[in-house]
Design a protein around this motif. Structure first.
Motif, PDB file in Angstrom:
ATOM      1  N   GLU A 147       0.910  -1.120   0.015  1.00 34.45           N
ATOM      2  CA  GLU A 147      -0.113  -0.140  -0.128  1.00 34.45           C
ATOM      3  C   GLU A 147       0.903   1.097   0.067  1.00 34.45           C
ATOM      4  OE1 GLU A 147      -3.044  -0.302  -0.735  1.00 34.45           O
ATOM      5  OE2 GLU A 147      -3.758  -2.011   0.195  1.00 34.45           O
TER       6      GLU A 147
ATOM      7  N   LEU B 162       1.961   4.240   2.917  1.00 36.54           N
ATOM      8  CA  LEU B 162       1.369   4.124   4.409  1.00 36.54           C
ATOM      9  C   LEU B 162       2.165   2.919   4.986  1.00 36.54           C
ATOM     10  CD1 LEU B 162      -2.513   3.975   3.500  1.00 36.54           C
ATOM     11  CD2 LEU B 162      -1.186   5.856   4.795  1.00 36.54           C
TER      12      LEU B 162
ATOM     13  N   TRP C  46      -4.703  -5.186   6.824  1.00 31.56           N
ATOM     14  CA  TRP C  46      -5.134  -3.665   6.339  1.00 31.56           C
ATOM     15  C   TRP C  46      -5.111  -3.449   5.317  1.00 31.56           C
ATOM     16  CZ3 TRP C  46      -2.166   0.337   4.337  1.00 31.56           C
ATOM     17  CH2 TRP C  46      -0.742  -0.249   4.224  1.00 31.56           C
ATOM     18  N   LYS C  47      -6.007  -2.745   4.923  1.00 31.08           N
ATOM     19  CA  LYS C  47      -5.885  -2.333   3.339  1.00 31.08           C
ATOM     20  C   LYS C  47      -6.452  -0.978   3.148  1.00 31.08           C
ATOM     21  CE  LYS C  47     -10.718  -3.632   2.332  1.00 31.08           C
ATOM     22  NZ  LYS C  47     -11.574  -4.656   1.786  1.00 31.08           N
ATOM     23  N   LYS C  48      -5.990  -0.269   2.281  1.00 37.17           N
ATOM     24  CA  LYS C  48      -6.204   1.201   1.654  1.00 37.17           C
ATOM     25  C   LYS C  48      -7.873   1.218   1.294  1.00 37.17           C
ATOM     26  CE  LYS C  48      -4.145   5.070  -0.495  1.00 37.17           C
ATOM     27  NZ  LYS C  48      -3.074   5.774  -1.360  1.00 37.17           N
TER      28      LYS C  48
ATOM     29  N   ASP D  18      -9.059   4.551   0.757  1.00 39.23           N
ATOM     30  CA  ASP D  18      -9.013   5.567  -0.194  1.00 39.23           C
ATOM     31  C   ASP D  18      -7.848   6.404   0.179  1.00 39.23           C
ATOM     32  OD1 ASP D  18      -9.905   7.377   1.736  1.00 39.23           O
ATOM     33  OD2 ASP D  18     -11.818   6.884   1.475  1.00 39.23           O
ATOM     34  N   ASP D  19      -7.759   7.404  -0.584  1.00 38.67           N
ATOM     35  CA  ASP D  19      -6.355   8.332  -0.433  1.00 38.67           C
ATOM     36  C   ASP D  19      -6.361   8.795   1.187  1.00 38.67           C
ATOM     37  OD1 ASP D  19      -5.731   7.872  -2.841  1.00 38.67           O
ATOM     38  OD2 ASP D  19      -6.377   9.740  -3.629  1.00 38.67           O
ATOM     39  N   GLU D  20      -7.617   8.964   2.086  1.00 39.92           N
ATOM     40  CA  GLU D  20      -7.557   9.489   3.236  1.00 39.92           C
ATOM     41  C   GLU D  20      -7.646   8.572   4.355  1.00 39.92           C
ATOM     42  OE1 GLU D  20     -10.057  12.733   3.455  1.00 39.92           O
ATOM     43  OE2 GLU D  20      -8.530  13.975   2.013  1.00 39.92           O
ATOM     44  N   SER D  21      -8.020   7.204   4.050  1.00 43.55           N
ATOM     45  CA  SER D  21      -8.429   6.343   5.191  1.00 43.55           C
ATOM     46  C   SER D  21      -7.959   4.626   4.626  1.00 43.55           C
ATOM     47  CB  SER D  21     -10.088   6.263   5.422  1.00 43.55           C
ATOM     48  OG  SER D  21     -10.548   5.851   4.233  1.00 43.55           O
ATOM     49  N   ILE D  22      -7.822   4.056   5.929  1.00 39.00           N
ATOM     50  CA  ILE D  22      -7.494   2.537   5.787  1.00 39.00           C
ATOM     51  C   ILE D  22      -8.282   1.820   6.771  1.00 39.00           C
ATOM     52  CG2 ILE D  22      -5.164   3.093   5.338  1.00 39.00           C
ATOM     53  CD1 ILE D  22      -4.426   2.002   8.033  1.00 39.00           C
TER      54      ILE D  22
ATOM     55  N   LEU E  50      -5.929   9.313   7.357  1.00 34.93           N
ATOM     56  CA  LEU E  50      -4.665   9.720   7.114  1.00 34.93           C
ATOM     57  C   LEU E  50      -4.826  11.431   7.183  1.00 34.93           C
ATOM     58  CD1 LEU E  50      -1.664   8.855   6.639  1.00 34.93           C
ATOM     59  CD2 LEU E  50      -2.447   9.120   4.107  1.00 34.93           C
TER      60      LEU E  50
ATOM     61  N   LEU F 153      -1.787   9.839  11.309  1.00 33.13           N
ATOM     62  CA  LEU F 153      -2.762   8.801  11.366  1.00 33.13           C
ATOM     63  C   LEU F 153      -3.590   8.655  12.434  1.00 33.13           C
ATOM     64  CD1 LEU F 153      -3.763   6.356   9.457  1.00 33.13           C
ATOM     65  CD2 LEU F 153      -2.452   4.895  10.838  1.00 33.13           C
TER      66      LEU F 153
END
Length: 544
Positions: free
Chosen positions: A454, A457, A497-499, A501-505, A522, A528
């Motif tokens: 990812e 991150l 874990w995974k992303k 979108d650009d602002e959250s996981i 994020l 974070l």
């Protein structure tokens, strides 16, 4: 003698006065002895207060050991907590105990001039009060009660008043002053609240019961010093049942008296002695949700149980028995017709009983319709998730099993999978899920490709606070490792874990479907934020 409603005066028969009642007419109220128990902890207890929660657990304050005992409804001691002292969780002459609708326990810590609040397992939650006569201060309080909204009323004995607080101990109001007039108090020893918010006070020094509204306005009174019906000698405990009837521990007369909400005597029982149904300074009285009456029989160092005539015994089945249901099937009655009979009769089946029906040949579809678990599926998963967390925090399986038994949790076959993933031993899982058999663990596919990194991150993130330190490692293969320490508590677990979108996981812990740590936001390249149980934790990226 209590009056009989719908009764027709009879005639003298063999020199005894009898009443001839219409069929189904209500007869005089009476209570009979059904059991007693003593402390099994090695030291005789001197019970000063007794309370019962919605599940039937009985809490008793013990003057001998300055502790609180928790019993099952059958008198089996589950555990106790406390010792003599003034620190949190310690007591000095605990006088009374009360339980709210959530199961929280309030202890009147008399000689420490305070109230202490605990969870149902004895975990300390808070305290309030100190010695004095100001608002929120006490002079040897002796009784407490909790209303339906969680407000706590305290009998402030030597300040001759009742104080009212919210569930966090914030002072709300007070009423009463020293005296023997209407609304005045003379060393009130206990207090009770009915479902309508009316407040009943055991006015010990004046040998009477006084009734107030929820704002402390005087309503009525009854009683005087003596041994006759409706009279008292040192009334020490008072409680109200679900129907609004008032029970008084008439301590000096070694008896219990029961009144309606207007002070009319309904029945009484007990004489001085140590036999079954006899009392020696009964300090307090409580009524369980099923109507069972429990008495803290002080000098006899025991709790006594009584059942109202015509009352269903605790644990007595309502509706059809398992044998009835199986017989219906053997007679060729269809499943739909049997289900209708089960529903109409109000039959509730335990997990064990459902297992018996399964062995008798009832279909899975049938069983799913009669099954009525105590909690919703979501609540059940939360509960199991909590057990897994306890295990990972290092709590022993014996202690966890005890909590399971206290809650009366009935596990379903599928629960074993979650417990297995939570690293519980085979022995533990078989105790709660007897039919479970551990399956073979799938072999790892070493050729399996790793998850893509990812971007941006992966790395080590840390959060430090005054009482905690957390280290979070987000690996580039999509796995994470969480390690936190707060005092003696350590939490260590892994997951994926995974992303998003650009602002959250999103993160999910292994073996625990409800331990998703979301939302994880994020804020910027080096910050974070994770929201966990309503608290926002802010992590900073650790430089490589």
């Amino acid at each position: 003698m209590p009056s009989m409603r719908n009764a027709i005066p009879g005639a003298l028969l063999y020199a005894g006065l009898i009443f001839l009642c219409f069929p189904g007419a209500e007869s005089a109220i009476s209570y009979s002895f059904t059991g007693k128990w003593y402390s099994s902890s090695g030291t005789p207890m001197y019970p000063t207060g007794v309370a019962v929660d919605s599940k039937g657990n009985v809490f008793v304050t013990d003057l001998n050991t300055h502790s609180v005992h928790r019993f099952k409804s059958d008198g089996k001691l589950l555990f106790k907590w406390g010792a003599q002292g003034s620190r949190d969780g310690e007591f000095d002459k605990p006088a009374c105990v009360a339980v709210d609708l959530k199961g929280n326990v309030y202890v009147v810590d008399s000689a420490n001039h305070r109230i202490q609040k605990f969870d149902s397992a004895g975990g300390f939650l808070g305290k309030w009060g100190s010695h004095g006569s100001g608002d929120g201060e006490f002079d040897e309080p002796s009784g407490a009660a909790v209303d339906s909204t969680g407000n706590v009323y305290v009998a402030d004995r030597y300040n001759d008043r009742i104080q009212k607080f919210d569930s966090q101990g914030r002072f709300l109001m007070k009423f009463g002053k020293k005296g023997r007039g209407d609304g005045e108090l003379a060393s009130p020893h206990d207090v009770a609240v009915d479902s309508a918010g009316n407040v009943y006070v055991a006015d010990y020094g004046a040998d009477r019961i006084q009734k107030f509204d929820s704002q402390g306005k005087f309503r009525l009174k009854w009683g005087s010093r003596g041994t006759g019906d409706g009279q008292f000698r040192d009334p020490n405990g008072v409680t109200v049942d679900a129907e609004g009837n008032v029970f008084v521990a008439d301590m000096g007369n070694s008896r219990i008296q029961m009144f309606d909400s207007q002070g009319q005597l309904l029945t009484k029982w007990g004489t001085k002695g140590s036999g079954d149904g006899e009392f020696d300074w009964p300090h307090d009285v409580a009524v369980a949700s099923d109507g069972t009456v429990l008495v803290a029989d002080g000098h006899n160092t025991r709790i006594q149980k009584f059942r109202r005539a015509g009352q269903k015994k605790t644990g007595e089945r309502k509706g059809l028995t398992i044998e009835n249901i199986v017989l219906l099937k053997e007679l060729g009655i269809g499943d739909d017709a049997i289900l209708e009979k089960i529903t109409s009769s109000g039959t509730m089946l335990s997990a064990d009983e459902i297992g018996q029906l399964e062995k008798a040949g009832f279909s899975e579809g049938f069983l799913s319709k009669v099954q009525k678990p105590a909690e919703s599926e979501k609540d059940r998963l939360k509960l199991i998730s909590g057990l897994v967390l306890l295990k990972r925090l290092g709590v022993s399986e014996d202690v966890i099993l005890q909590k399971v038994e206290e809650r009366g949790i009935a596990f379903l076959p599928g629960d074993a999978i979650l417990l297995e993933r939570g690293d519980f031993s085979d022995e533990f899982i078989r105790k709660v899920c007897p039919e479970w058999v551990r399956g073979e663990k799938p072999k790892e596919d070493k050729k399996q490709e790793k998850k893509p990194a990812e971007e941006g991150l992966a790395g080590t993130w840390k959060m430090k606070a005054k009482e905690a330190e957390i280290k979070l490692v987000l690996a580039s293969d999509g796995n994470f490792h969480w390690h936190s320490e707060s005092g003696k508590d350590v939490m260590d677990f892994k997951g994926a874990w995974k992303k998003v979108d650009d602002e959250s996981i999103s993160m999910k812990a292994e073996g625990n479907p409800l331990s998703n740590l979301v939302p994880c936001k994020l804020v910027d390249a080096d910050t974070l934020e994770i929201e966990l149980q309503g608290i926002t934790l802010q992590f900073k990226r650790e430089e490589e």
